[in-house]
Design an enzyme around this catalytic site. Structure first.
Site, PDB file in Angstrom:
ATOM      1  N   LYS A   1       0.863  -1.176   0.000  1.00  0.00           N
ATOM      2  CA  LYS A   1       0.000   0.000   0.000  1.00  0.00           C
ATOM      3  C   LYS A   1       0.903   1.231   0.000  1.00  0.00           C
ATOM      4  O   LYS A   1       2.028   1.181   0.465  1.00  0.00           O
ATOM      5  CB  LYS A   1      -0.886  -0.032   1.251  1.00  0.00           C
ATOM      6  CG  LYS A   1      -1.739   1.205   1.489  1.00  0.00           C
ATOM      7  CD  LYS A   1      -3.226   0.860   1.565  1.00  0.00           C
ATOM      8  CE  LYS A   1      -4.057   2.120   1.835  1.00  0.00           C
ATOM      9  NZ  LYS A   1      -4.260   2.889   0.567  1.00  0.00           N
ATOM     10  N   GLY A   2       0.414   2.324  -0.568  1.00  0.00           N
ATOM     11  CA  GLY A   2       1.207   3.542  -0.628  1.00  0.00           C
ATOM     12  C   GLY A   2       1.686   3.972   0.748  1.00  0.00           C
ATOM     13  O   GLY A   2       0.925   3.923   1.710  1.00  0.00           O
TER      14      GLY A   2
ATOM     15  N   THR B   1      -6.862   4.359 -10.969  1.00  0.00           N
ATOM     16  CA  THR B   1      -8.319   4.382 -11.135  1.00  0.00           C
ATOM     17  C   THR B   1      -8.785   5.594 -11.950  1.00  0.00           C
ATOM     18  O   THR B   1      -8.069   6.584 -12.076  1.00  0.00           O
ATOM     19  CB  THR B   1      -9.007   4.428  -9.763  1.00  0.00           C
ATOM     20  OG1 THR B   1      -8.505   5.567  -9.042  1.00  0.00           O
ATOM     21  CG2 THR B   1      -8.714   3.171  -8.967  1.00  0.00           C
TER      22      THR B   1
ATOM     23  N   ASN C   1     -13.527   3.983  -4.906  1.00  0.00           N
ATOM     24  CA  ASN C   1     -12.912   4.117  -3.592  1.00  0.00           C
ATOM     25  C   ASN C   1     -12.321   5.500  -3.439  1.00  0.00           C
ATOM     26  O   ASN C   1     -11.863   6.121  -4.403  1.00  0.00           O
ATOM     27  CB  ASN C   1     -11.825   3.050  -3.378  1.00  0.00           C
ATOM     28  CG  ASN C   1     -10.463   3.533  -3.813  1.00  0.00           C
ATOM     29  OD1 ASN C   1      -9.789   4.280  -3.084  1.00  0.00           O
ATOM     30  ND2 ASN C   1     -10.056   3.137  -5.008  1.00  0.00           N
ATOM     31  N   ALA C   2     -12.369   5.983  -2.211  1.00  0.00           N
ATOM     32  CA  ALA C   2     -11.720   7.249  -1.862  1.00  0.00           C
ATOM     33  C   ALA C   2     -11.103   7.075  -0.472  1.00  0.00           C
ATOM     34  O   ALA C   2     -11.462   7.757   0.479  1.00  0.00           O
ATOM     35  CB  ALA C   2     -12.717   8.404  -1.874  1.00  0.00           C
ATOM     36  N   ILE C   3     -10.193   6.107  -0.383  1.00  0.00           N
ATOM     37  CA  ILE C   3      -9.523   5.826   0.893  1.00  0.00           C
ATOM     38  C   ILE C   3      -8.695   7.044   1.302  1.00  0.00           C
ATOM     39  O   ILE C   3      -8.666   7.426   2.471  1.00  0.00           O
ATOM     40  CB  ILE C   3      -8.606   4.584   0.779  1.00  0.00           C
ATOM     41  CG1 ILE C   3      -9.375   3.372   0.253  1.00  0.00           C
ATOM     42  CG2 ILE C   3      -7.930   4.285   2.115  1.00  0.00           C
ATOM     43  CD1 ILE C   3     -10.512   2.899   1.123  1.00  0.00           C
TER      44      ILE C   3
ATOM     45  N   GLY D   1      -8.832  -3.974 -13.609  1.00  0.00           N
ATOM     46  CA  GLY D   1      -9.934  -4.918 -13.771  1.00  0.00           C
ATOM     47  C   GLY D   1      -9.544  -6.359 -13.989  1.00  0.00           C
ATOM     48  O   GLY D   1     -10.391  -7.186 -14.339  1.00  0.00           O
TER      49      GLY D   1
ATOM     50  N   ILE E   1      -3.276   0.955 -15.348  1.00  0.00           N
ATOM     51  CA  ILE E   1      -3.744   2.285 -15.029  1.00  0.00           C
ATOM     52  C   ILE E   1      -4.094   2.387 -13.539  1.00  0.00           C
ATOM     53  O   ILE E   1      -4.440   1.376 -12.924  1.00  0.00           O
ATOM     54  CB  ILE E   1      -4.984   2.661 -15.881  1.00  0.00           C
ATOM     55  CG1 ILE E   1      -6.168   1.771 -15.596  1.00  0.00           C
ATOM     56  CG2 ILE E   1      -4.635   2.680 -17.350  1.00  0.00           C
ATOM     57  CD1 ILE E   1      -7.490   2.151 -16.293  1.00  0.00           C
TER      58      ILE E   1
ATOM     59  N   CYS F   1      -3.010   9.134  -7.698  1.00  0.00           N
ATOM     60  CA  CYS F   1      -4.135   8.902  -6.797  1.00  0.00           C
ATOM     61  C   CYS F   1      -5.133  10.050  -6.933  1.00  0.00           C
ATOM     62  O   CYS F   1      -4.790  11.202  -6.706  1.00  0.00           O
ATOM     63  CB  CYS F   1      -3.690   8.801  -5.345  1.00  0.00           C
ATOM     64  SG  CYS F   1      -5.118   8.621  -4.241  1.00  0.00           S
TER      65      CYS F   1
END
Lengths: 301, 258, 301, 258
Positions: free
Chosen positions: A45-46, A192, A69-71, A243, A190, A129
């Site tokens: 994870k970043g 998102t 998603n908008a974590i 995907g 890619i 992001c």
């Protein structure tokens, strides 16, 4: 004798399959389901120079054939990451790719330098992001900015760097060439696609952040197209994602020009997805009597 | 305890109230490990709906390798589940989450509080809690469910928003009106109810365990979608965020900001 | 009393629902399934100054939750269109929107002028088709080109013009502002997103054209996001489209800022989709005791 | 004749050969209007697969309001159909396309030629064609299907690519080897076969009707996906393109370029 080994900027992966940053934590949770030794690499994870709290909830919502998603890049910061997550991953016979995020060029450089002496194989610079106010995509939608941040990271990095591109651009090849000009070793795409969902009954946004990043099989055709375009535009190896949920999906990206592939959202609904893709690619090569996966890369033009 | 994804057989499907369904499923690996307060991820068959639906466990039959879920039809995914018949198969992942620390209730006067679709997980919790149990259940209206099952396990007080059954109002109105006393609270329900319960417990210095909900993707702690705010810095996240699916869904009231 | 009437640049539609150009022919085929009198407007397939043969087959392929098409704007040309298709549509009590395509500015102008004296209510200028070599999207990805083609069409048009924007851009608001600056009366979005599919068994592209336009519910979140962004950026009325298959979908676009909506790909798998959307919006307004659809436009911010 | 979309009941499902299935469905509106050579659109239940699958009609029972389709499992969509059981419902749209002009065969010596999954539509065509019928069927191997049904309707010659049954080779090899004579051809099958048949007919100045296939979206002539090249300018398209779903699927051989 089937050879699935791929080489990314001098780093040899036992197979072309990894998972996409942000969908796999740092591997610990999914190690309950898949043997990490079977993956070509694990992408973390970043991680940023300091802990980030991320966005308010709701952070995700389901869409038709995908999700938003908008974590907001919640992460524990480089210090804990280096102490806890890298040692965990070192237990496995796989390559370690650390996804690096930041709000400013200095942020990125700080993390890149800090990782220089760590047992990390590749650095993936996240300039795409869509869910953070500063940094992230801001660096990824302007070719000058892409080239500048690439050059800055490259000049401070001991490991080869992967520049992760945003699909939210008019011409992806311009961004890929900018990354190449800046000294990128590998390109991944890619990230998102920015999207939005509205709850018509509550008459509100489905996400607290209003917009989020669209991922999942719904966007695969866009990802395959961009990987193909970039493969025609630059000489760098490509990590294709967007995907992928089956080996057929992975092979589409490889045939389009990707040297390696990452499984993302599919992990959320099939925790075994990554190793199933490895197995499926092997069976495809067996069935078609192919000896070297390299012969498949970019085979469709 | 290892999480498992398996294809489970549906043993029964029954509607309990308007929009509320009960499903018994046979699971080889999950039931034997599960504890009250945990949940499972259930997957739809429709490729357009990819994310699992997290649903709490209502009853756990270890020997019979059976699980019962009681769920609300909230959208197309849960509607699909409600149409599944006995004999059909369904993909599930579990057991997930921490569950209620039953030992905290041992020897204490326990208040079990459930509101709406937060009621089902309290059933197995009530069954496994030893000692003196008072159960307070809150519903919107006369469309109640699981009442008989709870009555077999302790004293049950019911509140309905429209007053059609029991006390008119919410679970706290019932507690005050019926002057219910206890030493520790186990609760699950909507956020406004949990806020009230937390406040009530704080005023009385009662221990209070809350089971929280949030939209989830992976269900195993990787995606960081279902966080709640924690009072202090969380050791895993290094920020004031806890993962409901992995660190929870059950937290001590004072650990979390609601 | 529920009012579903909407006004697009002075043209009053009985309701906000139309279909997306290219998914409905010129109405004849679908008139076997839906009563065209119940639609706010019928949007014709793109028409050019002369007949176009379109692309070789295969022209379409299914994707996860959507489809790719590369029809290539096959059309019978303006002469036959005016003689055959317009008279057919005039039999119905609905507005007529003609989609105009061309390879050069002159092509567009020729069709726009030719339609000036025809009983057509609005012209939709297609500068966003991803499937033709010249024209189409070439005009839609550069703000200067968007403004120029808009101004050229507007200066020759007797009817109000709708500029149909491409989602294949870095910032959709820049394109919308360019169209507004050029004199557009209405903006419609989104056209399809360029995508690609590879047949891994045959090791070929699924489409003869290699790439195609991605449409269907898979892309709806991208479309809703862009409609919302454009609604914040310009004063023009918006026709929102992209994956609408239900009244809930349509309401998402309206709440995001669209004055009208178009049903596209859904017609292919549900020929009754358009009128079902009309009915569903009415029921939603009834349920929520709303009198004027206008109060829903852009109601979520 | 009006096209209709309806939810039809599956009456039976049976596997005829490797990957080849036969389904009988009850349809209120479609069977009574359908003619041989037409097709229906069948819709999957999986929201990830939105486009209908066009499948030709194998048998049409007007009185019984029944349709039979014999189809190949070519992907996930058709696999879903093959798993449907009697009693389940399926959404269909039809009747679609023009069908074979049976009157053209009246009083003539007709050759009915079917190759692979192009064989099924020839069955109802053979049944409704009066007069002298010779039927030539081409398969890949011994996995044949519908042989008995055809034998009841005329003289049947069979060709298999691997020679396991009948003549080794394709349908034209069978025609030449068995010295089969006729005045007009009705044919459906893969493009290479149709090319050969067209050429064969041209050499002998025989009338030749071909049923074509192409990937379709709407199935009713609106989307212009499934075009074939026509020799002359088509009156509807104004270019050398005809819509297989609407102007076809049956064309005179000389109308189209293969």
């Amino acid at each position: 004798m089937i050879n699935m080994k791929v080489n990314l900027a001098g780093v040899e992966l036992k197979n072309p399959v990894m998972e996409a940053s942000g969908t796999f934590g740092s591997g610990a949770e999914y190690s309950e389901f898949v043997d990490l030794n079977q993956l070509g690499a694990v992408v973390t994870k970043g991680v940023a120079s300091i802990p980030w709290p991320g966005n308010p909830t709701p952070r995700i919502t389901e869409t038709w054939g995908g999700m938003l998603n908008a974590i907001g890049l919640q992460n524990p910061g480089i210090d804990v990451f280096v102490k806890r997550d890298i040692p965990f991953l070192k237990q496995f016979d796989t390559k370690i790719i650390v996804n690096v995020c930041g709000r400013t060029e200095e942020d990125y450089i700080q993390v890149v330098e800090r990782l220089g002496d760590e047992p990390v194989d590749l650095l993936e610079i996240n300039i795409s992001c869509p869910n953070v106010k500063e940094g992230g995509i801001a660096f990824g939608q302007d070719p000058k900015a892409v080239e500048a941040i690439t050059r800055a990271c490259k000049s401070h990095a001991k490991q080869p760097i992967i520049m992760k591109l945003s699909p939210n651009v008019t011409d992806i090849t311009v961004m890929a060439k900018a990354a190449e000009a800046g000294g990128a070793d590998v390109i991944s795409l890619i990230n998102t696609i920015t999207g939005m969902k509205i709850d018509v009954d509550r008459r509100t946004f489905a996400l607290a952040n209003k917009t989020g990043g669209l991922s999942g099989p719904a966007i695969k055709p866009v990802a395959v197209r961009m990987v193909y375009q970039v493969a025609q535009a630059v000489r760098l190896p490509i990590i294709g994602m967007g995907g992928i949920q089956s080996s057929e999906d992975a092979l589409e990206f490889i045939l389009a020009g990707a040297s390696a592939v990452a499984v993302g959202t599919a992990n959320f609904y099939n925790p075994y997805a990554t190793t199933e893709v490895v197995k499926g690619i092997f069976q495809y090569m067996e069935k078609n009597q192919m000896e070297d996966i390299g012969s498949l890369v970019g085979a469709v033009r | 305890m290892a999480k498992v994804k398996e294809t489970a057989a549906i043993l029964s499907q029954e509607q309990l109230a308007k929009g509320i369904y009960s499903m018994w499923i046979h699971t080889e690996a999950i039931a034997s490990q599960a504890v009250p307060g945990q949940f499972i991820n259930i997957y739809t068959r429709d490729g357009a709906k990819l994310l699992p639906r997290p649903i709490s466990l209502c009853e756990i039959d270890e020997e019979g390798k059976k699980l019962r879920i009681v769920y609300r039809v909230a959208g197309e995914g849960t509607r699909e589940f409600s149409r599944c018949k006995a004999g059909e198969m369904v993909d599930i992942l579990g057991p997930l989450g921490n569950g209620f620390p039953l030992e905290e209730g041992a020897g204490k006067k326990v208040l079990l509080i459930g509101g709406g679709i937060g009621i089902p997980p309290m059933l197995e919790t009530a069954r496994r809690l030893e000692g003196d149990k008072t159960i307070i259940l809150g519903y919107r209206d006369s469309q109640t469910f699981l009442q008989e099952e709870f009555q077999a396990l302790g004293t049950v007080f019911t509140a309905t928003e429209d007053g059609s059954i029991g006390v008119e109002g919410n679970v706290l109105d019932a507690i005050r009106q019926e002057n219910i006393q206890g030493e520790i609270i186990f609760a699950c329900g909507p956020i406004p109810m949990l806020r009230g319960v937390k406040e009530y417990a704080a005023e009385r210095n009662m221990g209070c365990l809350l089971s929280l909900e949030e939209r989830m993707a992976c269900g195993i702690g990787a995606c960081l979608a279902c966080v709640c705010q924690s009072r202090g810095i969380d050791s895993h996240s290094q920020v004031k965020n806890k993962r409901i699916c992995k660190d929870g869904p059950v937290f001590w009231a004072e650990e979390v900001e609601l």
